[in-house]
Design a protein around this motif. Structure first.
Motif, PDB file in Angstrom:
ATOM      1  N   SER A  42      -9.570  -8.091  -4.908  1.00 26.16           N
ATOM      2  CA  SER A  42      -9.042  -6.819  -4.418  1.00 26.16           C
ATOM      3  C   SER A  42      -8.418  -6.014  -5.554  1.00 26.16           C
ATOM      4  CB  SER A  42      -8.006  -7.082  -3.321  1.00 26.16           C
ATOM      5  OG  SER A  42      -7.441  -5.878  -2.866  1.00 26.16           O
ATOM      6  N   SER A  43      -7.676  -6.706  -6.401  1.00 20.00           N
ATOM      7  CA  SER A  43      -7.075  -6.023  -7.549  1.00 20.00           C
ATOM      8  C   SER A  43      -8.154  -5.486  -8.484  1.00 20.00           C
ATOM      9  CB  SER A  43      -6.170  -6.994  -8.315  1.00 20.00           C
ATOM     10  OG  SER A  43      -5.117  -7.444  -7.496  1.00 20.00           O
ATOM     11  N   ALA A  95      -9.619  -2.378  -6.959  1.00 21.87           N
ATOM     12  CA  ALA A  95      -8.714  -1.228  -7.093  1.00 21.87           C
ATOM     13  C   ALA A  95      -8.759  -0.660  -8.510  1.00 21.87           C
ATOM     14  CB  ALA A  95      -7.284  -1.656  -6.730  1.00 21.87           C
ATOM     15  N   PHE A 143       2.497   1.654  -3.384  1.00 22.34           N
ATOM     16  CA  PHE A 143       1.461   1.996  -4.361  1.00 22.34           C
ATOM     17  C   PHE A 143       1.029   3.455  -4.203  1.00 22.34           C
ATOM     18  CE2 PHE A 143      -1.885   1.223  -7.303  1.00 22.34           C
ATOM     19  CZ  PHE A 143      -3.007   1.886  -6.832  1.00 22.34           C
ATOM     20  N   SER A 177      -1.960   2.850   5.552  1.00 16.40           N
ATOM     21  CA  SER A 177      -1.880   1.488   5.014  1.00 16.40           C
ATOM     22  C   SER A 177      -1.924   0.457   6.130  1.00 16.40           C
ATOM     23  CB  SER A 177      -0.591   1.325   4.206  1.00 16.40           C
ATOM     24  OG  SER A 177      -0.555   2.253   3.158  1.00 16.40           O
ATOM     25  N   ALA A 197     -11.940   1.287  -8.935  1.00 11.13           N
ATOM     26  CA  ALA A 197     -11.867   2.559  -8.211  1.00 11.13           C
ATOM     27  C   ALA A 197     -11.039   3.593  -8.967  1.00 11.13           C
ATOM     28  CB  ALA A 197     -11.287   2.336  -6.815  1.00 11.13           C
ATOM     29  N   SER A 198     -10.045   3.123  -9.716  1.00 12.69           N
ATOM     30  CA  SER A 198      -9.200   4.048 -10.470  1.00 12.69           C
ATOM     31  C   SER A 198      -9.848   4.509 -11.774  1.00 12.69           C
ATOM     32  CB  SER A 198      -7.841   3.403 -10.766  1.00 12.69           C
ATOM     33  OG  SER A 198      -7.994   2.309 -11.656  1.00 12.69           O
ATOM     34  N   SER A 207      -7.340 -11.823  -3.282  1.00 13.08           N
ATOM     35  CA  SER A 207      -6.359 -10.898  -3.855  1.00 13.08           C
ATOM     36  C   SER A 207      -6.785 -10.458  -5.249  1.00 13.08           C
ATOM     37  CB  SER A 207      -4.980 -11.573  -3.914  1.00 13.08           C
ATOM     38  OG  SER A 207      -4.534 -11.893  -2.615  1.00 13.08           O
ATOM     39  N   PHE A 264       0.825  -1.214   0.000  1.00 11.08           N
ATOM     40  CA  PHE A 264       0.000   0.000   0.000  1.00 11.08           C
ATOM     41  C   PHE A 264       0.858   1.261   0.000  1.00 11.08           C
ATOM     42  CE2 PHE A 264      -4.331  -0.760  -0.187  1.00 11.08           C
ATOM     43  CZ  PHE A 264      -4.720  -1.851   0.573  1.00 11.08           C
TER      44      PHE A 264
END
Length: 636
Positions: A234-235, A238, A29, A215, A241-242, A231, A26
């Motif tokens: 989660s990716s 993310a 990143f 984080s 969200a971007s 995972s 985190f």
């Protein structure tokens, strides 16, 4: 040595618990995103500055109302806000011409010019007293300026930004057709690097520590044993969200993780669909706002029509958009504005569709919304295509009403076999209604403008009639000037503006005493100076009229002389706006043949002989020839 250190760090990292690994991830990143965001922000700001520079440069090139070489003429003057129009980019960047010693500004504007008279390059600067000065530039700088000239209207140095402090140079060719010299603008924009932008070592340390703590807090909420599917999900989250709504994760599982995967994918589909719909509606709202703004900046109904057509065409780039106004007195439709896929077209503009060709039924039909294509009313579609000069497969008619009276239609056509969507239909209906509201606003504007002009024209007639020597002078000058413009083949809009300008050309004489106007002898120097102020006084009187820019040139420049001996600015030749040159010829002719306090009106032949003698001196030779031709034809 380095390899051993890397292997040791890998070993230590592999023994860490997953939540600590996640904390490091985190942190890294966040730092990477922060750095990339800074680069993207700086790059976007640079690109925006490019657009601003190009837009202002285009506006400057089209600004032909200022005298030639106005930039050179500002040398020796004190810089103030009035000179913003002379030096483009100054007001836009909230900057000013730099002082000769100032070299440390984030954005610095430099103005260069090449003097044809001295064959040297100069750079403008402000001296200690605030006056604009010039100095010759060194050969290295001269080479850079000359190199920029060959790169086009606007050029710039490499704008790729990697996060390190640098400078970017914008070069703008400011030379207009009427300028004798060459003028080059240069904008130097300093871009701060990441380290300098954040503020130094201590701030960077605090920034990293804050990211680390955030984080760490997030990682505590994650279960100890995180599986690979989590995972992956989660990716995916993310990525969504971007802003990347195309990411999908397929997990074959019937437990909660599988259900979560399906839900996330459905959510992504829904968000993408809703976002696309929202963007379309936001674009439609933006177009409506642009139409509202067009109302405020339009100077006539025709001007508004063209702006509205362009704005609608800009939203529907794959369509033809035209505005056809119903002229009941002429019993026909006139296509006043015409855009094809965002590009202004001339093929259909000005085309007249007579009512008797359309038929009574179709005229009534255009007062309501309808869509036709190759399967629905194909004959009428073919008929309209032949008049407009296009070949559309689908065509939509959207009626426009002003105070519940039908005034025309917004016509939208597609040359591809793709029907109009519900969104397109809904949006275009709203835009047609918005256009009607806009037309109502412009109607009010025109009525207000006409009221202003009526008052001023009455005032101008009053000025003429207060002296028996000038009674009817302005009306006759307007008539002669209009005939000259018609002879030159000028457009109707220009001729109308010219006649208004000619009717008001002497309105500034309201401040001139009658004793001077009616003096039967030659004027003294002081009296002549009073007379010479009336063009500028006239400008002050009319400047509050909406759209006064259309006819102000004739009022201000009708006493400029072809050889540069006139007033108020001493312009010469084609540097004098055409409106001023036309009124000058008409004004001189009427003055020669009319009675004055100090002489009787001249015989026609003598008046024409004097005008011939003034060709190339006071008057434009070509316009004098046209005037003589008009007078000779009237004699016959």
């Amino acid at each position: 040595m380095i390899r051993k250190l890397i292997n040791k760090l890998r070993l230590i990292f592999s023994r860490l618990k997953f939540k600590y690994k996640l904390t490091i991830y985190f942190t890294l990143f966040g730092l990477l995103v922060g750095h990339l965001s800074f680069i993207f922000y700086t790059t976007a700001a640079t690109n925006h500055l490019k657009k601003v520079v190009s837009h202002v440069a285009d506006d400057w090139l089209e600004n032909n109302s200022l005298p030639p070489d106005i930039i050179e003429r500002s040398v020796g003057k004190e810089f103030d806000e009035k000179l913003n129009i002379v030096f483009p980019f100054i007001s836009i960047l909230k900057n000013q011409i730099p002082e000769d010693k100032n070299e440390n500004e984030d954005k610095k504007i430099l103005i260069y010019y090449y003097s044809n008279s001295s064959s040297r390059w100069f750079k403008l600067f402000r001296d200690d007293s605030g006056l604009i000065g010039k100095k010759e530039i060194p050969h290295e700088e001269e080479a850079a300026v000359i190199s920029a000239i060959g790169k086009g209207r606007v050029s710039y140095s490499d704008s790729v930004f990697y996060g390190k402090s640098d400078n970017i140079n914008f070069w703008i060719n400011l030379t207009r057709p009427q300028d004798k010299n060459i003028y080059i603008g240069r904008i130097i924009s300093s871009r701060k690097g990441a380290m300098k932008f954040i503020g130094g070592g201590e701030v960077i340390l605090l920034y990293g520590l804050a990211l680390f703590l955030v984080s760490l807090f997030l990682s505590k909420g994650i279960a100890r044993h995180i599986s690979t599917p989590i995972s992956r999900l989660s990716s995916q989250a993310a990525g969504l969200a971007s802003g990347n709504l195309d990411i999908r994760t397929e997990i074959v599982s019937k437990d909660e993780i599988g259900d979560l995967s399906v839900s996330i994918n459905r959510m992504a589909d829904s968000i993408k669909s809703n976002l696309e719909s929202m963007n379309e509606r936001m674009e439609a709202i933006s177009v409506m706002n642009r139409i509202d703004k067009a109302v405020l900046s339009s100077i006539s109904r025709h001007d508004l029509i063209d702006r509205v057509t362009f704005i609608v065409s800009d939203l529907f780039k794959d369509c033809m958009v035209a505005l056809a106004m119903a002229e009941m007195d002429k019993e026909s439709y006139i296509i006043l504005s015409h855009y094809i896929k965002g590009v202004k077209g001339d093929k259909g503009k000005g085309v007249s569709l007579p009512f008797n060709k359309l038929g009574k039924g179709n005229i009534e039909k255009h007062k309501s919304f309808f869509i036709i294509n190759k399967n629905i009313d194909a004959d009428y579609l073919h008929f309209l295509d032949s008049y407009i000069g296009e070949d559309f497969l689908h065509l939509m008619n959207l009626p426009i009403y002003l105070d519940e009276v039908y005034i025309g239609s917004l016509i939208v056509g597609k040359d591809i076999n793709e029907a109009f969507t519900d969104f397109e239909i809904e949006t275009l209906k709203a835009l047609a209604d918005q256009t009607g509201v806009a037309m109502k606003s412009v109607k009010f504007f025109e009525e207000k403008e006409n009221l202003f002009l009526g008052v001023l024209l009455a005032l101008s007639k009053t000025i003429d009639t207060k002296s028996r020597w000038t009674s009817g002078h302005s009306e006759r000058v307007a008539s002669y000037a209009g005939k000259l413009a018609v002879k030159m083949g000028m457009g109707e809009s220009f001729i109308n503006d010219l006649r208004i300008s000619a009717s008001l050309h002497d309105i500034g004489k309201i401040g001139v005493p009658e004793a001077i106007l009616d003096k039967p002898a030659l004027l003294s120097g002081e009296e002549y100076d009073v007379i010479k102020r009336h063009p500028q006084a006239g400008v002050l009187i009319v400047e509050d009229i909406p759209g006064h820019e259309k006819f102000i040139n004739g009022i201000l420049f009708h006493h400029e002389a072809w050889d540069g001996s006139g007033y108020p600015y001493g312009l010469e030749g084609r540097g004098i706006p055409l409106m001023g040159r036309l009124i000058a010829v008409a004004d001189v002719y009427d003055s020669l043949i009319s009675d004055r306090p100090y002489r009787n009106g001249m015989e026609l032949d003598k008046a024409l002989a004097i005008m011939v003698s003034e060709k190339g001196r006071k008057l434009d030779p070509a316009i004098v020839d046209l005037m003589i031709e008009i007078i000779e034809n009237e004699k016959e």
